[in-house]
Design an enzyme around this catalytic site. Structure first.
Site, PDB file in Angstrom:
ATOM      1  N   CYS A  31      15.737 -15.075   9.472  1.00 35.21           N
ATOM      2  CA  CYS A  31      14.452 -14.535   9.907  1.00 35.21           C
ATOM      3  C   CYS A  31      14.575 -14.213  11.395  1.00 35.21           C
ATOM      4  O   CYS A  31      15.322 -14.864  12.110  1.00 35.21           O
ATOM      5  CB  CYS A  31      13.358 -15.588   9.703  1.00 35.21           C
ATOM      6  SG  CYS A  31      11.693 -15.061  10.172  1.00 35.21           S
ATOM      7  N   GLU A  71      17.313 -20.177   0.006  1.00 36.70           N
ATOM      8  CA  GLU A  71      16.611 -21.327  -0.577  1.00 36.70           C
ATOM      9  C   GLU A  71      15.362 -20.890  -1.332  1.00 36.70           C
ATOM     10  O   GLU A  71      14.686 -19.951  -0.929  1.00 36.70           O
ATOM     11  CB  GLU A  71      16.123 -22.251   0.541  1.00 36.70           C
ATOM     12  CG  GLU A  71      17.208 -23.032   1.207  1.00 36.70           C
ATOM     13  CD  GLU A  71      16.645 -23.927   2.304  1.00 36.70           C
ATOM     14  OE1 GLU A  71      15.425 -24.173   2.333  1.00 36.70           O
ATOM     15  OE2 GLU A  71      17.451 -24.363   3.131  1.00 36.70           O
ATOM     16  N   CYS A 111       9.996 -18.539  15.364  1.00 37.28           N
ATOM     17  CA  CYS A 111       9.036 -19.657  15.514  1.00 37.28           C
ATOM     18  C   CYS A 111       9.812 -20.921  15.910  1.00 37.28           C
ATOM     19  O   CYS A 111      10.852 -21.243  15.317  1.00 37.28           O
ATOM     20  CB  CYS A 111       8.262 -19.882  14.222  1.00 37.28           C
ATOM     21  SG  CYS A 111       7.265 -18.457  13.746  1.00 37.28           S
ATOM     22  N   CYS A 147       8.326 -21.175  -4.645  1.00 39.84           N
ATOM     23  CA  CYS A 147       8.265 -20.651  -3.287  1.00 39.84           C
ATOM     24  C   CYS A 147       9.527 -19.824  -3.067  1.00 39.84           C
ATOM     25  O   CYS A 147      10.629 -20.357  -3.155  1.00 39.84           O
ATOM     26  CB  CYS A 147       8.189 -21.833  -2.321  1.00 39.84           C
ATOM     27  SG  CYS A 147       8.340 -21.378  -0.595  1.00 39.84           S
ATOM     28  N   LEU A 171      -1.115 -19.715  11.612  1.00 40.69           N
ATOM     29  CA  LEU A 171      -1.831 -19.682  12.889  1.00 40.69           C
ATOM     30  C   LEU A 171      -1.207 -20.650  13.893  1.00 40.69           C
ATOM     31  O   LEU A 171      -0.754 -20.270  14.948  1.00 40.69           O
ATOM     32  CB  LEU A 171      -3.293 -20.038  12.614  1.00 40.69           C
ATOM     33  CG  LEU A 171      -4.374 -19.252  13.337  1.00 40.69           C
ATOM     34  CD1 LEU A 171      -4.120 -17.755  13.287  1.00 40.69           C
ATOM     35  CD2 LEU A 171      -5.727 -19.569  12.702  1.00 40.69           C
ATOM     36  N   CYS A 200      10.806 -23.870  13.326  1.00 37.27           N
ATOM     37  CA  CYS A 200      11.278 -23.468  11.996  1.00 37.27           C
ATOM     38  C   CYS A 200      12.795 -23.335  11.955  1.00 37.27           C
ATOM     39  O   CYS A 200      13.403 -22.719  12.834  1.00 37.27           O
ATOM     40  CB  CYS A 200      10.624 -22.145  11.610  1.00 37.27           C
ATOM     41  SG  CYS A 200      11.164 -21.522  10.010  1.00 37.27           S
ATOM     42  N   CYS A 216      11.561 -25.231   5.568  1.00 40.40           N
ATOM     43  CA  CYS A 216      12.219 -23.945   5.291  1.00 40.40           C
ATOM     44  C   CYS A 216      13.564 -23.843   5.984  1.00 40.40           C
ATOM     45  O   CYS A 216      13.671 -24.022   7.181  1.00 40.40           O
ATOM     46  CB  CYS A 216      11.404 -22.779   5.843  1.00 40.40           C
ATOM     47  SG  CYS A 216       9.740 -22.727   5.308  1.00 40.40           S
TER      48      CYS A 216
HETATM   49  N1  SAH Z   1       7.213 -15.983   7.742  1.00 41.20           N
HETATM   50  C1  SAH Z   1       6.085 -16.400   6.979  1.00 41.20           C
HETATM   51  C2  SAH Z   1       6.421 -17.278   5.782  1.00 41.20           C
HETATM   52  C3  SAH Z   1       7.470 -18.324   5.929  1.00 41.20           C
HETATM   53  S1  SAH Z   1       7.185 -19.962   6.406  1.00 41.20           S
HETATM   54  C4  SAH Z   1       5.076 -17.100   7.857  1.00 41.20           C
HETATM   55  O1  SAH Z   1       5.328 -17.264   9.045  1.00 41.20           O
HETATM   56  O2  SAH Z   1       4.010 -17.423   7.379  1.00 41.20           O
HETATM   57  C5  SAH Z   1       5.873 -20.705   5.543  1.00 41.20           C
HETATM   58  C6  SAH Z   1       5.068 -21.620   6.447  1.00 41.20           C
HETATM   59  O3  SAH Z   1       5.785 -22.787   6.842  1.00 41.20           O
HETATM   60  C7  SAH Z   1       4.613 -20.944   7.727  1.00 41.20           C
HETATM   61  O4  SAH Z   1       3.287 -21.300   7.990  1.00 41.20           O
HETATM   62  C8  SAH Z   1       5.541 -21.564   8.752  1.00 41.20           C
HETATM   63  O5  SAH Z   1       5.023 -21.453  10.044  1.00 41.20           O
HETATM   64  C9  SAH Z   1       5.650 -22.982   8.230  1.00 41.20           C
HETATM   65  N2  SAH Z   1       6.780 -23.762   8.722  1.00 41.20           N
HETATM   66  C10 SAH Z   1       8.032 -23.373   9.008  1.00 41.20           C
HETATM   67  N3  SAH Z   1       8.792 -24.404   9.421  1.00 41.20           N
HETATM   68  C11 SAH Z   1       7.997 -25.485   9.382  1.00 41.20           C
HETATM   69  C12 SAH Z   1       8.192 -26.857   9.699  1.00 41.20           C
HETATM   70  N4  SAH Z   1       9.354 -27.308  10.136  1.00 41.20           N
HETATM   71  N5  SAH Z   1       7.134 -27.676   9.542  1.00 41.20           N
HETATM   72  C13 SAH Z   1       5.951 -27.229   9.090  1.00 41.20           C
HETATM   73  N6  SAH Z   1       5.704 -25.960   8.777  1.00 41.20           N
HETATM   74  C14 SAH Z   1       6.709 -25.085   8.935  1.00 41.20           C
END
Ligand code: SAH
Length: 357
Positions: A114, A94, A118, A107, A217, A121, A335
């Site tokens: 990945c 994507e 998290c 983006c 964070l 995500c 994402c």
């Molecule tokens: N791996 C990297 C970049 C990818 S995600 C990172 O962790 O920063 C980009 C941002 O979107 C990150 O801050 C991630 O934590 C956040 N993110 C992912 N899924 C999300 C969701 N469902 N709602 C809000 N933020 C999300």
């Protein structure tokens, strides 16, 4: 059959050695690089002023890998376009196109899937499939430029994947993206977002780049962060903040912290106060993102009042803060959501490259 290599993933210096290795003049490398990265050519055939013999010699070992538009969803709310691209090996990724007042932005994804895990995500649910090459990262931007006719001025590495878990290709991508022979995007307009891989942040600080570093964070205590992000078991917040200070000292670049607000999890007054204390004295900016609910996950967005209260609390404590505009809420904004939906609804396979997986 031996697989050919992707010409789009080759940096200028290397292309020059390839071309001179074929006993051609150096300026041919500059022509070819200009075709691929300046004019976004998609095949050797398109390079009309490159001699046929050279194209033929190159085509024995090289081609330009396809990054093919599979589908696009456009937001009726804000015109954000979410792309699903198919790679040459059938993997799906994507990318997102956003229009802002200060310029158009893409983006990009840096990995297929990945492995960071998290909890909120969608990109990480099936783990890592493989790393993307710099060429595949550029291909996402070139594909979007072709589709929209836009001149992209900003790039954020905030799609699926963890760029610092694919360090070498991510760095190569940044160098090629900001090369004057290619799109010549200013490094200041490139943001790399990481979940906080501390040794890599320090390494990045030493690269003498002027990109913006964004840190995800999402919590102000290690305990809370470990509940949301497994990577917090490996690196503490103190270590992350230490690495951020180092990044600022080396680059002079203000840091961005991303904080996704999850209802009842990390959005109360104490969280805001804790965050302000953690960031005290650091030249930074906080981006609050109301969490984007993912079907497979059980997290809800903070209420509007909670988001505003959180913001006010940070401001009272002299922290720069904005609430991220929610782009493309109506189009599988989070994402990895679009890719997952297509894979499960259409039975498309999740291909694994056993080499990298
Ligand atoms: N791996 C990297 C970049 C990818 S995600 C990172 O962790 O920063 C980009 C941002 O979107 C990150 O801050 C991630 O934590 C956040 N993110 C992912 N899924 C999300 C969701 N469902 N709602 C809000 N933020 C999300």
């Amino acid at each position: 059959m031996e697989e050919k290599a992707d010409l789009r993933a080759i940096e200028y210096g290397e292309l020059e050695s390839i071309v001179t290795g074929l006993l051609e003049k150096k300026f041919r490398a500059s022509q070819i690089y200009g075709w691929i990265h300046g004019k976004q050519a998609e095949s050797l055939d398109a390079m009309t002023n490159v001699p046929g013999g050279l194209k033929e010699a190159l085509s024995k070992d090289y081609e330009i890998f396809t990054v093919k538009k599979d589908r696009v969803q456009e937001s009726a709310l804000d015109g954000t376009r979410k792309y699903l691209f198919e790679l040459h090996d059938g993997n799906l990724i994507e990318s997102v196109f956003m229009r802002y007042e200060h310029g158009d932005s893409v983006c990009v994804s840096t990995q297929v899937g990945c492995r960071m895990g998290c909890k909120f995500c969608a990109s990480t649910i099936d783990g890592l499939v493989r790393n993307l090459t710099a060429g595949e990262m550029l291909g996402q931007i070139y594909g979007i430029m072709k589709d929209t006719g836009s001149r992209i001025s900003n790039v954020v590495m905030m799609g699926s994947g963890e760029p610092l878990d694919n360090y070498d290709e991510s760095l190569k991508f940044i160098r090629m993206l900001t090369d004057e022979r290619g799109l010549n995007i200013s490094q200041r307009n490139v943001t790399l977002s990481t979940c906080g891989i501390v040794p890599r942040i320090r390494e990045l600080a030493d690269e003498e780049l002027t990109i913006t570093l964004a840190i995800s964070l999402h919590a102000c205590s290690d305990e809370k962060r470990r509940e949301l992000m497994p990577v917090a078991n490996k690196y503490s917040l103190d270590e992350i903040i230490g690495a951020c200070r180092y990044y600022f000292d080396r680059t002079g670049r203000r840091l961005t912290f991303e904080y996704s607000l999850v209802n009842g999890v990390n959005d109360n007054d104490d969280d805001a106060r804790g965050l302000a204390m953690l960031l005290r004295g650091l030249n930074c900016h906080v981006n609050l993102i109301p969490v984007n609910p993912v079907r497979e996950r059980n997290y809800a967005q903070s209420t509007k009042q909670a988001v505003l209260a959180f913001k006010n609390k940070l401001e009272k404590n002299h922290i720069n803060v904005t609430i991220r505009r929610e782009m493309g809420r109506d189009i599988d904004g989070a994402c990895g959501q679009l890719r997952r939906r297509v894979i499960s609804a259409e039975g498309r396979i999740l291909r694994k490259d056993t080499k990298d997986a």
